[in-house]
Motif scaffolding. Structure first.
Motif, PDB file in Angstrom:
ATOM      1  N   SER A 164       0.820  -1.213   0.000  1.00  0.00           N
ATOM      2  CA  SER A 164       0.000   0.000   0.000  1.00  0.00           C
ATOM      3  C   SER A 164       0.853   1.262   0.000  1.00  0.00           C
ATOM      4  CB  SER A 164      -0.934   0.014   1.214  1.00  0.00           C
ATOM      5  OG  SER A 164      -0.192   0.090   2.413  1.00  0.00           O
ATOM      6  N   CYS A 165       2.161   1.084   0.059  1.00  0.00           N
ATOM      7  CA  CYS A 165       3.075   2.230   0.143  1.00  0.00           C
ATOM      8  C   CYS A 165       3.706   2.534  -1.209  1.00  0.00           C
ATOM      9  CB  CYS A 165       4.167   1.958   1.185  1.00  0.00           C
ATOM     10  SG  CYS A 165       3.541   1.822   2.871  1.00  0.00           S
ATOM     11  N   ARG A 166       4.323   3.705  -1.274  1.00  0.00           N
ATOM     12  CA  ARG A 166       5.038   4.118  -2.482  1.00  0.00           C
ATOM     13  C   ARG A 166       6.461   4.502  -2.123  1.00  0.00           C
ATOM     14  NH1 ARG A 166       1.155   7.937  -6.263  1.00  0.00           N
ATOM     15  NH2 ARG A 166      -0.273   6.298  -6.959  1.00  0.00           N
ATOM     16  N   LEU A 167       7.385   3.963  -2.900  1.00  0.00           N
ATOM     17  CA  LEU A 167       8.780   4.354  -2.802  1.00  0.00           C
ATOM     18  C   LEU A 167       9.037   5.322  -3.956  1.00  0.00           C
ATOM     19  CD1 LEU A 167      11.521   3.814  -1.331  1.00  0.00           C
ATOM     20  CD2 LEU A 167      11.967   2.118  -3.109  1.00  0.00           C
ATOM     21  N   ILE A 168       9.288   6.576  -3.629  1.00  0.00           N
ATOM     22  CA  ILE A 168       9.454   7.612  -4.640  1.00  0.00           C
ATOM     23  C   ILE A 168      10.934   7.940  -4.805  1.00  0.00           C
ATOM     24  CG2 ILE A 168       8.906   9.982  -5.287  1.00  0.00           C
ATOM     25  CD1 ILE A 168       6.512   8.100  -5.408  1.00  0.00           C
ATOM     26  N   VAL A 169      11.410   7.873  -6.043  1.00  0.00           N
ATOM     27  CA  VAL A 169      12.787   8.193  -6.363  1.00  0.00           C
ATOM     28  C   VAL A 169      12.788   9.400  -7.311  1.00  0.00           C
ATOM     29  CG1 VAL A 169      14.949   7.346  -7.339  1.00  0.00           C
ATOM     30  CG2 VAL A 169      13.405   5.749  -6.154  1.00  0.00           C
ATOM     31  N   ILE A 170      13.566  10.417  -6.963  1.00  0.00           N
ATOM     32  CA  ILE A 170      13.637  11.632  -7.759  1.00  0.00           C
ATOM     33  C   ILE A 170      15.017  11.749  -8.358  1.00  0.00           C
ATOM     34  CG2 ILE A 170      13.373  14.134  -7.739  1.00  0.00           C
ATOM     35  CD1 ILE A 170      11.525  13.807  -5.342  1.00  0.00           C
ATOM     36  N   THR A 171      15.096  11.725  -9.681  1.00  0.00           N
ATOM     37  CA  THR A 171      16.382  11.776 -10.373  1.00  0.00           C
ATOM     38  C   THR A 171      16.438  12.989 -11.295  1.00  0.00           C
ATOM     39  OG1 THR A 171      15.736  10.537 -12.368  1.00  0.00           O
ATOM     40  CG2 THR A 171      16.326   9.254 -10.417  1.00  0.00           C
ATOM     41  N   PRO A 172      17.616  13.528 -11.531  1.00  0.00           N
ATOM     42  CA  PRO A 172      17.738  14.589 -12.551  1.00  0.00           C
ATOM     43  C   PRO A 172      17.299  14.081 -13.913  1.00  0.00           C
ATOM     44  CG  PRO A 172      19.719  14.483 -11.180  1.00  0.00           C
ATOM     45  CD  PRO A 172      18.886  13.273 -10.842  1.00  0.00           C
ATOM     46  N   ALA A 173      16.580  14.870 -14.663  1.00  0.00           N
ATOM     47  CA  ALA A 173      16.004  14.420 -15.933  1.00  0.00           C
ATOM     48  C   ALA A 173      17.067  14.082 -16.950  1.00  0.00           C
ATOM     49  CB  ALA A 173      15.069  15.505 -16.485  1.00  0.00           C
ATOM     50  N   GLU A 174      18.251  14.723 -16.879  1.00  0.00           N
ATOM     51  CA  GLU A 174      19.259  14.474 -17.910  1.00  0.00           C
ATOM     52  C   GLU A 174      19.852  13.080 -17.857  1.00  0.00           C
ATOM     53  OE1 GLU A 174      21.273  16.948 -14.595  1.00  0.00           O
ATOM     54  OE2 GLU A 174      19.366  16.931 -15.707  1.00  0.00           O
ATOM     55  N   LEU A 175      19.538  12.306 -16.792  1.00  0.00           N
ATOM     56  CA  LEU A 175      20.054  10.949 -16.728  1.00  0.00           C
ATOM     57  C   LEU A 175      19.404  10.040 -17.751  1.00  0.00           C
ATOM     58  CD1 LEU A 175      20.268  10.376 -12.874  1.00  0.00           C
ATOM     59  CD2 LEU A 175      22.134  10.844 -14.441  1.00  0.00           C
ATOM     60  N   VAL A 176      18.234  10.473 -18.271  1.00  0.00           N
ATOM     61  CA  VAL A 176      17.495   9.656 -19.239  1.00  0.00           C
ATOM     62  C   VAL A 176      17.514  10.357 -20.577  1.00  0.00           C
ATOM     63  CG1 VAL A 176      15.274   8.604 -19.771  1.00  0.00           C
ATOM     64  CG2 VAL A 176      16.037   8.774 -17.378  1.00  0.00           C
ATOM     65  N   PRO A 177      17.899   9.701 -21.664  1.00  0.00           N
ATOM     66  CA  PRO A 177      17.939  10.345 -22.983  1.00  0.00           C
ATOM     67  C   PRO A 177      16.560  10.821 -23.419  1.00  0.00           C
ATOM     68  CG  PRO A 177      19.007   8.187 -23.064  1.00  0.00           C
ATOM     69  CD  PRO A 177      18.350   8.293 -21.721  1.00  0.00           C
TER      70      PRO A 177
END
Length: 272
Positions: free
Chosen positions: A259-272
């Motif tokens: 029922s929980c959420r693990l939220i990961v926030i990454t800089p957008a430039e890591l993904v093409p």
């Protein structure tokens, strides 16, 4: 509001001192809203605007005038002025006649497994936090505090995102990119846990805010109830003035706590 003259003077002294010491670089979007300020301290008018009220209403509080000040308004003042815990207790007691409710006192339904807790708290590179289905934060790492310093105060994620004026400044394109997807997720959870009193409390807090209430009834809510990692979102970083950062928000479900959420926030430039 307590009618004691000494209490009113104490309230005034605390709030004035807090305004005088406030570092504007700690307030996301302050420079964009008010322009650059080299001096420490903020005015009554700025405090009122950041708290989402009129200057007259905030001035009444700081002057110690009795009025029906809401918990939501006082919490905004606490946030804007970064009141210390002892200052907050005094301000709330004088203004409301009772001690504030403690968010940290809410019992959790279950403990976070040690391995999951270590994964969250010891992640060194990206911002990570774990929240339950009510969006109460259960764990977070140091990196995510660069994005959201309010996490350390035990503030609910959707209450901050949907009702705090600060969020509407810090989160670029607040309504489309942040608020509407969050409202959609909140409505999904409301249907899934209709008897959850804490979740209903969060929903009530959100719906008390006029802008959030309008979005709650919007006809164009997204169909997805999870963060779209494919679409970068932008935000201002505290202590970085006008600098915008593009990020991707990745939502994961821990199998031990579905029922929980693990939220990961990454800089957008890591993904093409």
């Amino acid at each position: 509001m307590s009618d004691g003259g000494g209490d009113r003077l104490l309230l005034t002294r605390i709030l004035r001192r807090a305004r005088a010491r406030r570092n504007t670089s700690d307030i996301p979007g302050f420079t964009e809203t008010f322009g650059a300020r080299a001096a420490r301290g903020i005015t009554q008018a700025q405090t009122a605007q950041l708290a989402g009220v009129s200057r007259r209403w905030y001035s009444a509080l700081e002057s110690g005038r009795p009025a029906n000040y809401s918990d939501a308004f006082l919490s905004e003042v606490r946030r804007v002025l970064a009141l210390a815990p002892d200052e907050w207790d005094i301000v709330h007691r004088i203004a409301r006649g009772r001690a504030p409710h403690s968010a940290s006192a809410r019992p959790l339904n279950r403990q976070v497994p040690p391995a999951l807790l270590a994964l969250v708290e010891q992640s060194p590179t990206w911002g990570v936090y774990l929240s339950d289905h009510r969006w109460d934060v259960l764990a977070y790492n140091e990196k995510v505090q660069e994005y959201f310093p309010w996490l350390v105060k035990g503030i609910n994620v959707v209450e901050w995102m949907l009702t705090w004026p600060e969020a509407r400044v810090q989160l670029v394109n607040w309504q489309e990119d942040w608020a509407l997807p969050t409202i959609a997720a909140l409505r999904v959870n409301a249907e899934q846990w209709p008897q959850d009193e804490r979740l209903q409390e969060v929903i009530e807090t959100v719906r008390l805010d006029a802008r959030a209430r309008k979005l709650w009834n919007a006809s164009n809510l997204p169909t997805a109830s999870y963060p779209a990692s494919s679409s970068p979102r932008r935000l201002y970083l505290p202590r970085h003035g006008d600098r915008e950062l593009a990020v991707r928000v990745v939502g994961l479900t821990p199998m031990e706590m579905p029922s929980c959420r693990l939220i990961v926030i990454t800089p957008a430039e890591l993904v093409p």
